[in-house]
Design a protein around this motif. Structure first.
Motif, PDB file in Angstrom:
ATOM      1  N   LYS A  47      19.633 -15.156  -3.036  1.00  0.00           N
ATOM      2  CA  LYS A  47      19.097 -15.341  -4.386  1.00  0.00           C
ATOM      3  C   LYS A  47      19.208 -14.008  -5.120  1.00  0.00           C
ATOM      4  O   LYS A  47      18.866 -12.956  -4.590  1.00  0.00           O
ATOM      5  CB  LYS A  47      17.626 -15.755  -4.334  1.00  0.00           C
ATOM      6  CG  LYS A  47      17.402 -17.126  -3.745  1.00  0.00           C
ATOM      7  CD  LYS A  47      16.998 -18.086  -4.808  1.00  0.00           C
ATOM      8  CE  LYS A  47      16.734 -19.447  -4.207  1.00  0.00           C
ATOM      9  NZ  LYS A  47      15.885 -20.247  -5.024  1.00  0.00           N
ATOM     10  N   SER A  48      19.683 -14.062  -6.347  1.00  0.00           N
ATOM     11  CA  SER A  48      19.788 -12.880  -7.188  1.00  0.00           C
ATOM     12  C   SER A  48      18.510 -12.758  -8.016  1.00  0.00           C
ATOM     13  O   SER A  48      18.089 -13.728  -8.647  1.00  0.00           O
ATOM     14  CB  SER A  48      21.010 -13.007  -8.098  1.00  0.00           C
ATOM     15  OG  SER A  48      21.186 -11.847  -8.848  1.00  0.00           O
ATOM     16  N   VAL A  49      17.885 -11.574  -7.987  1.00  0.00           N
ATOM     17  CA  VAL A  49      16.616 -11.346  -8.662  1.00  0.00           C
ATOM     18  C   VAL A  49      16.744 -10.105  -9.542  1.00  0.00           C
ATOM     19  O   VAL A  49      17.187  -9.061  -9.067  1.00  0.00           O
ATOM     20  CB  VAL A  49      15.481 -11.111  -7.631  1.00  0.00           C
ATOM     21  CG1 VAL A  49      14.174 -10.800  -8.318  1.00  0.00           C
ATOM     22  CG2 VAL A  49      15.344 -12.307  -6.721  1.00  0.00           C
ATOM     23  N   SER A  50      16.376 -10.226 -10.824  1.00  0.00           N
ATOM     24  CA  SER A  50      16.410  -9.073 -11.723  1.00  0.00           C
ATOM     25  C   SER A  50      14.998  -8.627 -12.061  1.00  0.00           C
ATOM     26  O   SER A  50      14.102  -9.468 -12.247  1.00  0.00           O
ATOM     27  CB  SER A  50      17.161  -9.406 -13.015  1.00  0.00           C
ATOM     28  OG  SER A  50      18.528  -9.566 -12.758  1.00  0.00           O
ATOM     29  N   ILE A  51      14.820  -7.316 -12.126  1.00  0.00           N
ATOM     30  CA  ILE A  51      13.543  -6.736 -12.536  1.00  0.00           C
ATOM     31  C   ILE A  51      13.828  -5.686 -13.604  1.00  0.00           C
ATOM     32  O   ILE A  51      14.895  -5.070 -13.612  1.00  0.00           O
ATOM     33  CB  ILE A  51      12.777  -6.095 -11.350  1.00  0.00           C
ATOM     34  CG1 ILE A  51      13.609  -4.989 -10.693  1.00  0.00           C
ATOM     35  CG2 ILE A  51      12.348  -7.135 -10.344  1.00  0.00           C
ATOM     36  CD1 ILE A  51      12.834  -4.121  -9.723  1.00  0.00           C
ATOM     37  N   SER A  52      12.889  -5.507 -14.511  1.00  0.00           N
ATOM     38  CA  SER A  52      13.030  -4.498 -15.566  1.00  0.00           C
ATOM     39  C   SER A  52      11.722  -3.763 -15.721  1.00  0.00           C
ATOM     40  O   SER A  52      10.653  -4.312 -15.478  1.00  0.00           O
ATOM     41  CB  SER A  52      13.392  -5.154 -16.902  1.00  0.00           C
ATOM     42  OG  SER A  52      14.664  -5.722 -16.849  1.00  0.00           O
ATOM     43  N   GLY A  53      11.830  -2.518 -16.154  1.00  0.00           N
ATOM     44  CA  GLY A  53      10.636  -1.735 -16.423  1.00  0.00           C
ATOM     45  C   GLY A  53      10.983  -0.277 -16.577  1.00  0.00           C
ATOM     46  O   GLY A  53      12.144   0.126 -16.523  1.00  0.00           O
ATOM     47  N   LYS A  54       9.955   0.489 -16.744  1.00  0.00           N
ATOM     48  CA  LYS A  54      10.105   1.923 -16.931  1.00  0.00           C
ATOM     49  C   LYS A  54      10.153   2.594 -15.565  1.00  0.00           C
ATOM     50  O   LYS A  54       9.174   2.571 -14.831  1.00  0.00           O
ATOM     51  CB  LYS A  54       8.920   2.435 -17.752  1.00  0.00           C
ATOM     52  CG  LYS A  54       9.009   3.872 -18.154  1.00  0.00           C
ATOM     53  CD  LYS A  54       7.837   4.224 -19.063  1.00  0.00           C
ATOM     54  CE  LYS A  54       7.875   5.681 -19.428  1.00  0.00           C
ATOM     55  NZ  LYS A  54       6.782   6.030 -20.344  1.00  0.00           N
ATOM     56  N   PRO A  55      11.297   3.184 -15.209  1.00  0.00           N
ATOM     57  CA  PRO A  55      11.368   3.858 -13.910  1.00  0.00           C
ATOM     58  C   PRO A  55      10.539   5.133 -13.914  1.00  0.00           C
ATOM     59  O   PRO A  55      10.086   5.582 -14.966  1.00  0.00           O
ATOM     60  CB  PRO A  55      12.864   4.153 -13.745  1.00  0.00           C
ATOM     61  CG  PRO A  55      13.394   4.215 -15.131  1.00  0.00           C
ATOM     62  CD  PRO A  55      12.555   3.285 -15.948  1.00  0.00           C
ATOM     63  N   GLY A  56      10.335   5.719 -12.755  1.00  0.00           N
ATOM     64  CA  GLY A  56       9.620   6.977 -12.660  1.00  0.00           C
ATOM     65  C   GLY A  56      10.522   8.145 -12.998  1.00  0.00           C
ATOM     66  O   GLY A  56      11.715   7.988 -13.220  1.00  0.00           O
ATOM     67  N   GLY A  57       9.941   9.323 -13.040  1.00  0.00           N
ATOM     68  CA  GLY A  57      10.739  10.524 -13.273  1.00  0.00           C
ATOM     69  C   GLY A  57      10.504  11.132 -14.629  1.00  0.00           C
ATOM     70  O   GLY A  57       9.415  11.052 -15.191  1.00  0.00           O
ATOM     71  N   VAL A  58      11.548  11.720 -15.196  1.00  0.00           N
ATOM     72  CA  VAL A  58      11.440  12.543 -16.403  1.00  0.00           C
ATOM     73  C   VAL A  58      11.748  11.758 -17.681  1.00  0.00           C
ATOM     74  O   VAL A  58      12.424  12.242 -18.574  1.00  0.00           O
ATOM     75  CB  VAL A  58      12.368  13.773 -16.309  1.00  0.00           C
ATOM     76  CG1 VAL A  58      11.955  14.683 -15.185  1.00  0.00           C
ATOM     77  CG2 VAL A  58      13.820  13.353 -16.153  1.00  0.00           C
ATOM     78  N   LEU A  59      11.223  10.580 -17.812  1.00  0.00           N
ATOM     79  CA  LEU A  59      11.563   9.734 -18.946  1.00  0.00           C
ATOM     80  C   LEU A  59      11.083  10.300 -20.276  1.00  0.00           C
ATOM     81  O   LEU A  59      11.664  10.025 -21.316  1.00  0.00           O
ATOM     82  CB  LEU A  59      10.969   8.339 -18.742  1.00  0.00           C
ATOM     83  CG  LEU A  59      11.480   7.646 -17.482  1.00  0.00           C
ATOM     84  CD1 LEU A  59      10.720   6.370 -17.244  1.00  0.00           C
ATOM     85  CD2 LEU A  59      12.949   7.380 -17.604  1.00  0.00           C
ATOM     86  N   GLU A  60      10.018  11.080 -20.251  1.00  0.00           N
ATOM     87  CA  GLU A  60       9.509  11.638 -21.502  1.00  0.00           C
ATOM     88  C   GLU A  60      10.331  12.826 -21.963  1.00  0.00           C
ATOM     89  O   GLU A  60      10.272  13.226 -23.108  1.00  0.00           O
ATOM     90  CB  GLU A  60       8.042  12.043 -21.340  1.00  0.00           C
ATOM     91  CG  GLU A  60       7.121  10.886 -20.964  1.00  0.00           C
ATOM     92  CD  GLU A  60       7.222   9.698 -21.903  1.00  0.00           C
ATOM     93  OE1 GLU A  60       7.338   9.907 -23.131  1.00  0.00           O
ATOM     94  OE2 GLU A  60       7.217   8.551 -21.412  1.00  0.00           O
ATOM     95  N   ALA A  61      11.105  13.413 -21.040  1.00  0.00           N
ATOM     96  CA  ALA A  61      11.925  14.561 -21.410  1.00  0.00           C
ATOM     97  C   ALA A  61      13.201  14.054 -22.069  1.00  0.00           C
ATOM     98  O   ALA A  61      14.020  13.419 -21.444  1.00  0.00           O
ATOM     99  CB  ALA A  61      12.251  15.396 -20.179  1.00  0.00           C
ATOM    100  N   SER A  62      13.346  14.334 -23.352  1.00  0.00           N
ATOM    101  CA  SER A  62      14.559  13.904 -24.042  1.00  0.00           C
ATOM    102  C   SER A  62      15.626  14.980 -23.901  1.00  0.00           C
ATOM    103  O   SER A  62      15.333  16.164 -23.740  1.00  0.00           O
ATOM    104  CB  SER A  62      14.270  13.602 -25.509  1.00  0.00           C
ATOM    105  OG  SER A  62      13.674  14.720 -26.128  1.00  0.00           O
ATOM    106  N   LEU A  63      16.884  14.560 -23.932  1.00  0.00           N
ATOM    107  CA  LEU A  63      18.010  15.477 -23.800  1.00  0.00           C
ATOM    108  C   LEU A  63      18.864  15.403 -25.053  1.00  0.00           C
ATOM    109  O   LEU A  63      18.922  14.377 -25.720  1.00  0.00           O
ATOM    110  CB  LEU A  63      18.873  15.102 -22.592  1.00  0.00           C
ATOM    111  CG  LEU A  63      18.253  15.180 -21.208  1.00  0.00           C
ATOM    112  CD1 LEU A  63      19.265  14.736 -20.161  1.00  0.00           C
ATOM    113  CD2 LEU A  63      17.774  16.580 -20.900  1.00  0.00           C
ATOM    114  N   SER A  64      19.536  16.499 -25.348  1.00  0.00           N
ATOM    115  CA  SER A  64      20.483  16.502 -26.459  1.00  0.00           C
ATOM    116  C   SER A  64      21.631  17.430 -26.102  1.00  0.00           C
ATOM    117  O   SER A  64      21.541  18.228 -25.168  1.00  0.00           O
ATOM    118  CB  SER A  64      19.802  16.952 -27.758  1.00  0.00           C
ATOM    119  OG  SER A  64      19.323  18.285 -27.623  1.00  0.00           O
ATOM    120  N   VAL A  65      22.723  17.319 -26.852  1.00  0.00           N
ATOM    121  CA  VAL A  65      23.881  18.193 -26.642  1.00  0.00           C
ATOM    122  C   VAL A  65      24.073  19.034 -27.893  1.00  0.00           C
ATOM    123  O   VAL A  65      23.582  18.710 -28.970  1.00  0.00           O
ATOM    124  CB  VAL A  65      25.166  17.370 -26.355  1.00  0.00           C
ATOM    125  CG1 VAL A  65      25.055  16.664 -25.035  1.00  0.00           C
ATOM    126  CG2 VAL A  65      25.470  16.393 -27.468  1.00  0.00           C
TER     127      VAL A  65
END
Length: 180
Positions: A47-65
């Motif tokens: 059975k194929s199961v999909s989940i979605s959500g906010k992963p852990g880690g540095v999500l609040e840190a935005s990056l730019s070039v």
């Protein structure tokens, strides 16, 4: 057969000698009851199961070039499937398999090279900040039941459920990246 051996070692220990016999040794009517041929394994459909959500880690840190504004650049993060928050999901399987609830990890995001899978955007604009807000992961989930021959006094047998479990394999990951 590998699952059966693994389960025997888990239950009895890796150094255990597990040679049990059924019958009367004096009349040479014995037969092994934990020989590998005394077990069989049945697998459910995958059975194929999909989940979605906010992963852990540095999500609040935005990056730019940075660079000339008439060009676009690659901006990337790294990711591991292990860790982070988990999402529980119920899955129904047809008989003889049972309804199960699985707990699947959303993983961890980093803006360093600490993790193993690289992902990002190929057309990042200079001076614009981006961040990861969501991961969607797809798992293939399969159950298995190990049956054991159980002998009666007449020497005939029936197959009875002895052990079982499930496997979970990540088959896909998608990341939502937004401009900040």
């Amino acid at each position: 057969k590998a699952l059966i051996r693994e389960e025997m070692e888990r239950l009895l220990g890796p150094d255990a000698v597990y040679c049990m016999y059924f019958g009367d040794e004096d009349t040479n009517g014995i037969m092994p009851i934990n020989d590998i041929d005394e077990y069989k394994t049945e697998y459910s459909p995958i059975k194929s199961v999909s989940i979605s959500g906010k992963p852990g880690g540095v999500l609040e840190a935005s990056l730019s070039v940075s660079g000339p504004s008439d060009q676009t650049y690659y901006l990337g993060w790294t990711y591991t499937d292990a860790g982070g928050p988990s999402v529980s999901k119920g899955i129904s399987f047809a008989h003889p398999f049972k309804f199960i609830t699985v707990s699947l990890s959303l993983g961890m995001v980093s803006n360093t090279d600490n993790y193993g899978i690289e992902f990002g955007i190929n057309d990042a604009k200079p001076g614009v900040k981006y961040k990861v807000t969501e991961v969607t992961k797809t798992y293939d989930v399969q159950q298995y039941i190990i049956y054991k021959k159980v002998y009666n006094d007449a020497g005939s047998y029936t197959w009875e459920e002895w052990s079982g479990g499930k496997t979970e394999t990540v088959t896909n990951r998608n990341f939502k990246i937004v401009q900040v």
